[in-house]
Design a protein around this motif. Structure first.
Motif: not given
Length: 346
Positions: A44, A218, A211-212, A208
């Motif tokens: 990411k 995740n 997940s980052k 986003y």
């Protein structure tokens, strides 16, 4: 009254323990014992959402600028290096960034467009298609400079948006090769939904960010994708008849892109590669590819069909041309494609 106070105490304790457990998992899942989660977080770092003052705008994915990452994909047992220049374009040769050419209008450029295949997913910089093509130009002492405009999970709508962005600072190239991939079929649905749904745009931005920065998020995504029926990616879409109807999002997206490149005088060449089957052997002329190729021909877009030459190369060389456990092209196939593109430009 005591019951109400006790109930509040229980809820507070539950919340406290939940927060503690969440942060404990965040720490534990980042340990070497969970390489898949670590890979997601590292990967990411390479991907950014296109920023805009309007938070409700379409969140197009871009590569982050000025990155240099050594990545290891544990499920596929592949190590690779990815580096990007100040414009968020992947490097195409030692000491030369893809963005340098845009400062000189007299430098002829060749653009490589598409998704993860054009980008060079799971291979190091020097093994990617744009790098291999630049090497061909260097060997031939040609002045052309290649730009890697590939981005993961980019469909036809996204490619059009990417081109519009690049044209703000660069003149049209002498050739723009769109390396077609069957994942564009599903990407068109996703991108159309992004265009039509504010709720979807917000969800993408939230997903986003999670997940980052979140190992827990995740981990849940990994478990979810593992048990999704469509988790087998990069394989031929089975079909017994027509795939694209007149109002199909993928057809509309392709036609919109073809109209755009004509208006902007971009010499687009649509490149077709064979797709891998479940044994990672090349398949020529799947139903989807045949239909997209005909749409391009009807739209008077140049087509470079490398399916049969690549199939013959695979048969003759007796070597794999797709990455194991994945289906993306391997370095040998990228070198072969680069040679074919160099011949086309000559």
């Amino acid at each position: 009254m005591r019951e109400v106070t006790y109930s509040r105490k229980i809820r507070f304790q539950f919340l406290l323990y939940s927060v503690f457990l969440f942060f404990l998992l965040e720490v534990l899942l980042r340990l070497p014992a969970f390489p898949s989660v670590r890979f997601r977080l590292e990967d990411k770092k390479l991907h950014c959402l296109q920023t805009s003052e309007n938070l409700l705008s379409i969140p197009w994915m871009r590569l982050c600028p000025s990155q240099s990452l050594d990545l290891y994909h544990p499920e596929k047992n592949i190590r690779y290096h990815v580096s990007t220049d100040s414009k968020g374009e992947r490097f195409i040769s030692d000491g030369k960034s893809t963005g340098l050419s845009s400062y000189n209008a007299n430098t002829p450029e060749v653009w490589i467009l598409g998704d993860s295949v054009a980008l060079g997913y799971l291979v190091s910089d020097q093994e990617s298609l744009p790098w291999a093509l630049q090497n061909e130009f260097i060997k031939d002492k040609k002045p052309e400079v290649v730009r890697n405009l590939g981005i993961d999970a980019l469909g036809s709508f996204g490619i059009q948006e990417r081109l519009a962005q690049v044209l703000e600072n660069s003149p049209p190239p002498i050739a723009a090769y769109w390396v077609y991939h069957i994942s564009d079929f599903t990407d068109s649905y996703r991108e159309l939904e992004l265009q039509n749904s504010v709720k979807k745009r917000i969800l993408v931005r939230v997903s986003y960010l999670l997940s980052k920065y979140s190992a827990v998020f995740n981990a849940f995504k990994i478990i979810y994708e593992k048990y999704k029926p469509e988790s087998a990616e990069n394989l031929v879409i089975p079909s017994s008849g027509s795939v694209l109807g007149p109002d199909h999002p993928h057809k509309k997206a392709a036609l919109s892109l073809f109209t755009f490149v004509k208006e902007k005088k971009i010499p687009l060449i649509l490149v077709f590669l064979p797709e891998p089957n479940e044994k990672y052997e090349p398949v020529v002329n799947s139903a989807l590819v045949k239909e997209v190729r005909q749409i391009a021909i009807d739209s008077k877009i140049t087509v470079l069909d490398l399916q049969q030459p690549i199939f013959d190369f695979w048969k003759k060389s007796h070597q794999d041309i797709f990455l194991p456990k994945d289906g993306h092209p391997n370095p040998a196939l990228y070198r072969f494609i680069a040679e074919e593109l160099a011949k086309d430009i000559r």
